[in-house]
Enzyme design. Structure first.
Site, short mmCIF file in Angstrom:
data_model
loop_
_atom_site.label_atom_id
_atom_site.label_comp_id
_atom_site.label_asym_id
_atom_site.label_seq_id
_atom_site.Cartn_x
_atom_site.Cartn_y
_atom_site.Cartn_z
N CYS A 1 -1.22 -17.49 6.01
CA CYS A 1 -0.60 -17.20 7.31
C CYS A 1 -1.67 -17.17 8.41
O CYS A 1 -2.23 -18.20 8.76
CB CYS A 1 0.20 -15.90 7.22
SG CYS A 1 1.42 -15.73 8.56
N HIS B 1 3.67 -16.16 2.10
CA HIS B 1 3.32 -14.85 1.55
C HIS B 1 3.94 -14.71 0.16
O HIS B 1 4.98 -15.30 -0.14
CB HIS B 1 3.84 -13.73 2.45
CG HIS B 1 3.21 -13.67 3.79
ND1 HIS B 1 1.93 -13.17 3.99
CD2 HIS B 1 3.67 -14.05 5.01
CE1 HIS B 1 1.64 -13.23 5.28
NE2 HIS B 1 2.67 -13.76 5.92
#
Length: 490
Positions: free
Chosen positions: A329, A435
């Protein structure tokens, strides 16, 4: 409602355990946190974002995580400001004073969600935030006694004895409350006790005589629970459970000032072949086999912190000697050529140079991507992955032609895939927006093998979490006076 004398007193864990006990008893139960402040979050089945602790509590209760479980989520972007998420969607960025004025609007969302939960569930366990004794925040409070008073909810106070001063915490908290709020407190729970309970008994008797309220239980310190953290990094930055003779992989993660979703690494911290370390401010980057750049709620500021702490040169040396790097991310965004924030999404508008090891650039956008996702790794071992995306950036560039993951896209008649992330030409750098990269056993083993761990063992993180929830529930059943607790609530 479970309120605490301090942050990290054990509110989230206690609510999770009580939800599991209620589920075992056949009760239709839901957790609820009116307002959460956390950088660990989860994507819900209705496509919103809630605090990670409420997602864990939903697992304990045996229900899907949805946005009504945590209608207000604050994600700090600095020491004074936060992104305000209402019913799962980012609404506005506000500083603390502006948010205080915004609270009546937020409270409307809280009461809407609570009403829907009341209609759908038999029992609701509500989690407070911080401490109700923060008298400076009592005006317009929606997280603790303000909520309890509005819906006429009984309260139990929990305190952490491991930190010391537990009797002062409990009596002091009670003394800071109004007479009506004091009457709302039905009793106390003391958490994280170690030692001889007989030596504690005189203190418990004194507390009950002093306050006129019962101690509903003393919960022992439970070592080795594998449960998602609400926000704080683990107290111990190091984790190693390596058996004698086992192959070992050294993994380090810089503890960014605005680190988000560090639950990504819980499976690694529990793995029997991983020596894991968070590296905090002022600590030199140590030797490692794998360095992971984590998610961030303020990518530009955290990138500046990395450089100030010597990480850029350390990573350059690490790669020169054959080490592996993963960016997740915000960490993925840092690995590119540029991070631009033209709208001031995370700070002052502007752009900064990235680390430059992958040929792409990122522009932060006002719209947030929120998706649950499944797919396969784009490695030699196409192991299945399951996770979620939470980001406000769009990334473009030639490096994306070598994706790190192929994610599944379900359509009406066909199932297609879409690429995510990038792998460097030399195969040393792996970048993704996904994630939960290590949460499935197959993907965790495949990523550890890619990083250099021969014969990486499978670790089923979901099974470990379920076992921890059951152990927690068993402990609460053994050490809480459940008839008195539930009698007081009724």
């Amino acid at each position: 409602m479970i309120q605490g004398t301090t942050s990290d007193a054990g509110k989230s864990t206690l609510v999770a355990g009580l939800c599991r006990l209620a589920r075992r008893a056949g009760v239709k139960v839901a957790p609820f946190k009116p307002q959460n402040m956390a950088l660990n979050s989860a994507v819900t089945v209705d496509g919103g974002e809630i605090g990670r602790a409420q997602a864990l509590q939903a697992v304990a209760a045996g229900i899907d995580a949805h946005t009504d479980l945590n209608p207000v989520l604050l994600k700090p972007t600095s020491d004074r400001g936060a992104q305000v998420i209402i019913h799962g969607k980012a609404r506005v960025n506000l500083d603390a004073r502006a948010y205080h004025d915004y609270k009546p609007i937020a409270f409307e969302a809280v009461l809407e969600s609570y009403a829907r939960l009341q209609a759908a569930y038999d029992t609701i366990f509500v989690e407070g935030a911080g401490s109700p004794a923060e008298v400076n925040l009592r005006d317009r409070d929606i997280a603790n006694m303000g909520f309890a008073e509005a819906v006429d909810c009984p309260v139990v106070l929990v305190a952490d004895i491991d930190r010391g001063g537990v009797f002062a915490h409990l009596t002091g908290t009670l003394a800071c409350l109004s007479p009506g709020e004091q009457a709302r407190v039905r009793g106390f729970i003391i958490n994280r006790f170690r030692g001889d309970i007989g030596l504690l008994k005189p203190g418990l008797d004194w507390l009950e005589a002093k306050t006129g309220k019962p101690v509903l239980g003393v919960v022992p310190y439970l070592h080795g629970l594998t449960l998602d953290a609400e926000d704080m990094l683990p107290r111990d930055p190091h984790a190693a459970h390596v058996a004698d003779g086992a192959a070992v992989l050294r993994v380090v993660v810089p503890a960014l000032p605005h680190i988000s979703n560090h639950t990504d690494f819980d499976a690694l911290r529990a793995h029997p072949q991983v020596e894991f370390s968070y590296v905090r401010t002022g600590t030199a980057p140590p030797p490692a086999d794998l360095v992971i750049l984590p998610g961030s709620k303020n990518v530009q500021a955290d990138l500046a912190w990395l450089r100030s702490q010597g990480w850029e040169e350390a990573l350059r040396r690490h790669l020169r000697y054959g080490g592996r790097v993963i960016g997740i991310c915000g960490g993925m965004q840092m690995l590119g050529r540029e991070v631009a924030d033209p709208h001031g999404v995370e700070g002052a508008p502007g752009s900064v140079a990235g680390l430059g090891w992958l040929d792409y650039s990122t522009t932060l956008t006002k719209a947030k991507t929120l998706k649950n996702a499944t797919g396969r790794l784009a490695l030699g071992d196409p192991a299945p992955v399951k996770g979620y995306e939470i980001h406000m950036g769009e990334t473009e560039g030639p490096a994306l032609a070598r994706p790190a993951v192929q994610l599944t896209v379900d359509r009406t008649e066909t199932t297609a895939t879409r690429p995510d992330g990038a792998i460097s030409v030399d195969g040393q750098i792996f970048a993704t927006y996904l994630h939960g990269l290590f949460d499935t056993p197959e993907a965790c083993s495949a990523m550890l093998a890619w990083a250099g761990l021969a014969d990486a063992r499978h670790l089923d993180y979901s099974a470990l979490r379920e076992a921890s929830l059951d152990r927690l529930a068993d402990t609460l059943a053994a050490h809480l006076d459940l008839p008195k607790l539930f009698g007081a609530i009724r």
